[in-house]
Scaffold this motif. Structure first.
Motif, PDB file in Angstrom:
ATOM      1  N   ASP A 265     -14.089 -55.674 -81.450  1.00 13.75           N
ATOM      2  CA  ASP A 265     -13.342 -56.844 -80.987  1.00 13.75           C
ATOM      3  C   ASP A 265     -12.660 -56.592 -79.645  1.00 13.75           C
ATOM      4  OD1 ASP A 265     -14.118 -58.241 -83.222  1.00 13.75           O
ATOM      5  OD2 ASP A 265     -12.258 -57.867 -84.331  1.00 13.75           O
ATOM      6  N   ASP A 266     -12.213 -55.354 -79.424  1.00 19.79           N
ATOM      7  CA  ASP A 266     -11.529 -55.019 -78.177  1.00 19.79           C
ATOM      8  C   ASP A 266     -12.500 -54.588 -77.071  1.00 19.79           C
ATOM      9  OD1 ASP A 266     -12.316 -52.552 -79.079  1.00 19.79           O
ATOM     10  OD2 ASP A 266     -10.333 -51.635 -79.021  1.00 19.79           O
ATOM     11  N   GLY A 267     -13.800 -54.676 -77.350  1.00 27.16           N
ATOM     12  CA  GLY A 267     -14.786 -54.307 -76.343  1.00 27.16           C
ATOM     13  C   GLY A 267     -15.192 -52.846 -76.350  1.00 27.16           C
ATOM     14  N   ARG A 268     -14.701 -52.065 -77.316  1.00 29.07           N
ATOM     15  CA  ARG A 268     -15.061 -50.645 -77.350  1.00 29.07           C
ATOM     16  C   ARG A 268     -16.528 -50.473 -77.748  1.00 29.07           C
ATOM     17  NH1 ARG A 268     -10.805 -46.882 -78.092  1.00 29.07           N
ATOM     18  NH2 ARG A 268     -12.366 -45.263 -78.399  1.00 29.07           N
ATOM     19  N   VAL A 269     -17.184 -49.576 -77.031  1.00 27.32           N
ATOM     20  CA  VAL A 269     -18.589 -49.260 -77.271  1.00 27.32           C
ATOM     21  C   VAL A 269     -18.712 -47.753 -77.448  1.00 27.32           C
ATOM     22  CG1 VAL A 269     -20.893 -49.213 -76.253  1.00 27.32           C
ATOM     23  CG2 VAL A 269     -19.446 -51.242 -75.978  1.00 27.32           C
ATOM     24  N   TYR A 270     -19.282 -47.333 -78.568  1.00 25.26           N
ATOM     25  CA  TYR A 270     -19.505 -45.925 -78.865  1.00 25.26           C
ATOM     26  C   TYR A 270     -21.009 -45.640 -78.789  1.00 25.26           C
ATOM     27  CZ  TYR A 270     -14.769 -46.178 -80.822  1.00 25.26           C
ATOM     28  OH  TYR A 270     -13.425 -46.357 -80.986  1.00 25.26           O
ATOM     29  N   PRO A 271     -21.391 -44.368 -78.686  1.00 27.83           N
ATOM     30  CA  PRO A 271     -22.819 -44.044 -78.736  1.00 27.83           C
ATOM     31  C   PRO A 271     -23.469 -44.654 -79.976  1.00 27.83           C
ATOM     32  CG  PRO A 271     -21.585 -42.130 -78.031  1.00 27.83           C
ATOM     33  CD  PRO A 271     -20.562 -43.161 -78.444  1.00 27.83           C
ATOM     34  N   GLY A 272     -24.583 -45.332 -79.788  1.00 24.32           N
ATOM     35  CA  GLY A 272     -25.259 -46.017 -80.879  1.00 24.32           C
ATOM     36  C   GLY A 272     -24.995 -47.507 -80.907  1.00 24.32           C
ATOM     37  N   TYR A 273     -23.957 -47.968 -80.179  1.00 29.54           N
ATOM     38  CA  TYR A 273     -23.666 -49.389 -80.086  1.00 29.54           C
ATOM     39  C   TYR A 273     -24.521 -50.019 -78.989  1.00 29.54           C
ATOM     40  CZ  TYR A 273     -19.325 -49.100 -82.886  1.00 29.54           C
ATOM     41  OH  TYR A 273     -18.399 -48.927 -83.879  1.00 29.54           O
ATOM     42  N   PHE A 274     -24.708 -51.335 -79.087  1.00 25.46           N
ATOM     43  CA  PHE A 274     -25.432 -52.077 -78.060  1.00 25.46           C
ATOM     44  C   PHE A 274     -24.457 -52.748 -77.101  1.00 25.46           C
ATOM     45  CE2 PHE A 274     -28.690 -51.307 -81.061  1.00 25.46           C
ATOM     46  CZ  PHE A 274     -29.905 -51.420 -80.398  1.00 25.46           C
ATOM     47  N   ALA A 275     -24.811 -52.737 -75.820  1.00 25.19           N
ATOM     48  CA  ALA A 275     -23.938 -53.291 -74.786  1.00 25.19           C
ATOM     49  C   ALA A 275     -24.793 -53.878 -73.669  1.00 25.19           C
ATOM     50  CB  ALA A 275     -23.024 -52.196 -74.237  1.00 25.19           C
ATOM     51  N   PRO A 276     -24.231 -54.777 -72.865  1.00 21.21           N
ATOM     52  CA  PRO A 276     -25.014 -55.388 -71.776  1.00 21.21           C
ATOM     53  C   PRO A 276     -25.248 -54.439 -70.606  1.00 21.21           C
ATOM     54  CG  PRO A 276     -22.758 -56.226 -71.769  1.00 21.21           C
ATOM     55  CD  PRO A 276     -22.905 -55.404 -73.015  1.00 21.21           C
ATOM     56  N   VAL A 277     -26.489 -54.393 -70.152  1.00 21.95           N
ATOM     57  CA  VAL A 277     -26.901 -53.556 -69.024  1.00 21.95           C
ATOM     58  C   VAL A 277     -27.659 -54.430 -68.032  1.00 21.95           C
ATOM     59  CG1 VAL A 277     -28.387 -51.625 -68.331  1.00 21.95           C
ATOM     60  CG2 VAL A 277     -26.995 -51.444 -70.407  1.00 21.95           C
ATOM     61  N   ILE A 278     -27.485 -54.156 -66.750  1.00 25.44           N
ATOM     62  CA  ILE A 278     -28.135 -54.923 -65.692  1.00 25.44           C
ATOM     63  C   ILE A 278     -29.381 -54.186 -65.213  1.00 25.44           C
ATOM     64  CG2 ILE A 278     -27.869 -55.898 -63.374  1.00 25.44           C
ATOM     65  CD1 ILE A 278     -24.809 -55.921 -63.960  1.00 25.44           C
ATOM     66  N   THR A 279     -30.499 -54.906 -65.133  1.00 26.03           N
ATOM     67  CA  THR A 279     -31.744 -54.336 -64.625  1.00 26.03           C
ATOM     68  C   THR A 279     -32.300 -55.260 -63.544  1.00 26.03           C
ATOM     69  OG1 THR A 279     -33.118 -55.480 -66.262  1.00 26.03           O
ATOM     70  CG2 THR A 279     -32.282 -53.299 -66.861  1.00 26.03           C
ATOM     71  N   ALA A 280     -33.320 -54.780 -62.855  1.00 24.78           N
ATOM     72  CA  ALA A 280     -33.977 -55.594 -61.839  1.00 24.78           C
ATOM     73  C   ALA A 280     -34.998 -56.516 -62.503  1.00 24.78           C
ATOM     74  CB  ALA A 280     -34.670 -54.704 -60.812  1.00 24.78           C
ATOM     75  N   SER A 281     -35.181 -57.702 -61.931  1.00 31.69           N
ATOM     76  CA  SER A 281     -36.180 -58.646 -62.400  1.00 31.69           C
ATOM     77  C   SER A 281     -36.850 -59.284 -61.196  1.00 31.69           C
ATOM     78  CB  SER A 281     -35.536 -59.725 -63.279  1.00 31.69           C
ATOM     79  OG  SER A 281     -34.651 -60.529 -62.509  1.00 31.69           O
ATOM     80  N   GLU A 282     -37.873 -60.063 -61.455  1.00 27.16           N
ATOM     81  CA  GLU A 282     -38.570 -60.720 -60.357  1.00 27.16           C
ATOM     82  C   GLU A 282     -37.652 -61.650 -59.586  1.00 27.16           C
ATOM     83  OE1 GLU A 282     -42.007 -62.687 -61.799  1.00 27.16           O
ATOM     84  OE2 GLU A 282     -43.048 -60.840 -62.404  1.00 27.16           O
ATOM     85  N   LYS A 283     -36.681 -62.247 -60.300  1.00 26.10           N
ATOM     86  CA  LYS A 283     -35.774 -63.195 -59.667  1.00 26.10           C
ATOM     87  C   LYS A 283     -34.534 -62.521 -59.073  1.00 26.10           C
ATOM     88  CE  LYS A 283     -37.159 -67.031 -62.671  1.00 26.10           C
ATOM     89  NZ  LYS A 283     -36.684 -68.053 -63.640  1.00 26.10           N
ATOM     90  N   GLY A 284     -34.319 -61.260 -59.393  1.00 24.97           N
ATOM     91  CA  GLY A 284     -33.139 -60.563 -58.883  1.00 24.97           C
ATOM     92  C   GLY A 284     -32.601 -59.557 -59.878  1.00 24.97           C
ATOM     93  N   ARG A 285     -31.576 -59.958 -60.639  1.00 24.62           N
ATOM     94  CA  ARG A 285     -30.966 -59.091 -61.642  1.00 24.62           C
ATOM     95  C   ARG A 285     -30.910 -59.804 -62.987  1.00 24.62           C
ATOM     96  NH1 ARG A 285     -25.483 -57.470 -58.236  1.00 24.62           N
ATOM     97  NH2 ARG A 285     -26.506 -56.529 -56.417  1.00 24.62           N
ATOM     98  N   THR A 286     -31.067 -59.023 -64.046  1.00 32.22           N
ATOM     99  CA  THR A 286     -31.049 -59.572 -65.405  1.00 32.22           C
ATOM    100  C   THR A 286     -30.146 -58.730 -66.287  1.00 32.22           C
ATOM    101  OG1 THR A 286     -33.292 -60.462 -65.213  1.00 32.22           O
ATOM    102  CG2 THR A 286     -32.449 -60.119 -67.436  1.00 32.22           C
ATOM    103  N   ILE A 287     -29.409 -59.384 -67.174  1.00 32.72           N
ATOM    104  CA  ILE A 287     -28.568 -58.689 -68.152  1.00 32.72           C
ATOM    105  C   ILE A 287     -29.232 -58.772 -69.518  1.00 32.72           C
ATOM    106  CG2 ILE A 287     -26.337 -58.641 -69.318  1.00 32.72           C
ATOM    107  CD1 ILE A 287     -25.072 -59.852 -66.882  1.00 32.72           C
TER     108      ILE A 287
END
Length: 243
Positions: free
Chosen positions: A65-87
């Motif tokens: 709930d507080d936004g904490r992420v531990y190893p094994g949790y899923f979180a948003p990551v930014i990658t490159a895409s044809e249009k620019g950037r994707t989350i």
């Protein structure tokens, strides 16, 4: 090592801040994977995931709930895409593509040392191929303090969010019913104020103008990419004791 992080859970905020599109389908897929995994009996889940033991917790955890992420949790990551950037959502702990078994938890496959990117096979398979950016607010570490281990968190002054370059992989089960991306953030030697608090690593804080160059490594030489990892934000980190 970066023990855990705190992120901004508002994906729309991240998309606006980093001029990115949200891969909505991937977030729906994560929810489907979570529901499917929870419906399986333990032995079936162990077999599909290549686990030696019954999982102690669910395998598709999302931020607290507080936004904490531990190893094994899923979180948003930014990658490159044809249009620019994707989350898109990725697990904070790499699961190598094609691996039959999960890497034991005693091994750190969630932080990649910058000096090991081409020395360790897990990272060398991804370096110069699968690059991402992981945005977060602060990171947490266990350090020695007054004769005992205590948890401390660090955050950069004058920045509401920082971002670290990361490496990612994609894994799919043999029955093709479970699949997900996973990542490890890249760390380097710490600045003085973190070292003085008793920790020897720090996530790299890549300069914002270099994000797209990092995300598209095939357009750059190795020398150029390493130069980006050295040309980082010159910031001071504040700290708070978290325990």
């Amino acid at each position: 090592m970066c023990f855990s992080v705190q992120i901004d859970k508002n994906i729309k905020n991240l998309a606006k801040r980093f001029h990115s599109e949200v891969d909505v389908a991937s977030f729906h897929q994560l929810k489907n994977m979570r529901n499917y995994a929870s419906s399986l009996e333990n032995e079936k889940l162990k077999s599909i995931m290549g686990l030696k033991r019954k999982p102690k917790t669910e395998l598709f955890k999302t931020p607290e709930d507080d936004g904490r992420v531990y190893p094994g949790y899923f979180a948003p990551v930014i990658t490159a895409s044809e249009k620019g950037r994707t989350i898109l959502p990725m697990r904070y702990r790499v699961r190598p593509n094609g691996s039959d078994e999960e890497i034991p938890s005693k091994y750190n496959v969630f932080n990649a040392r910058v000096d090991s990117l081409e020395k360790r096979q897990t990272w060398s398979n991804l370096f110069m191929r699968n690059h991402g950016i992981f945005p977060f607010i602060k990171f947490f570490e266990w350090v020695e303090h007054k004769g005992r281990k205590e948890l401390i968190n660090f955050s950069p002054d004058e920045y509401e969010v920082m971002w670290a370059p990361c490496l990612w992989d994609f894994w799919r089960s043999s029955d093709e019913k479970i699949f997900f991306h996973s990542f490890a953030l890249i760390t380097d030697e710490p600045p003085k104020e973190i070292e003085e608090r008793g920790h020897d690593r720090c996530p790299i804080f890549l300069k914002e103008e270099h994000i797209d160059s990092w995300l598209r490594p095939k357009e750059r030489s190795r020398q150029e990419i390493y130069s980006l990892l050295r040309n980082i934000h010159d910031v001071h980190y504040s700290y708070e004791w978290a325990s």
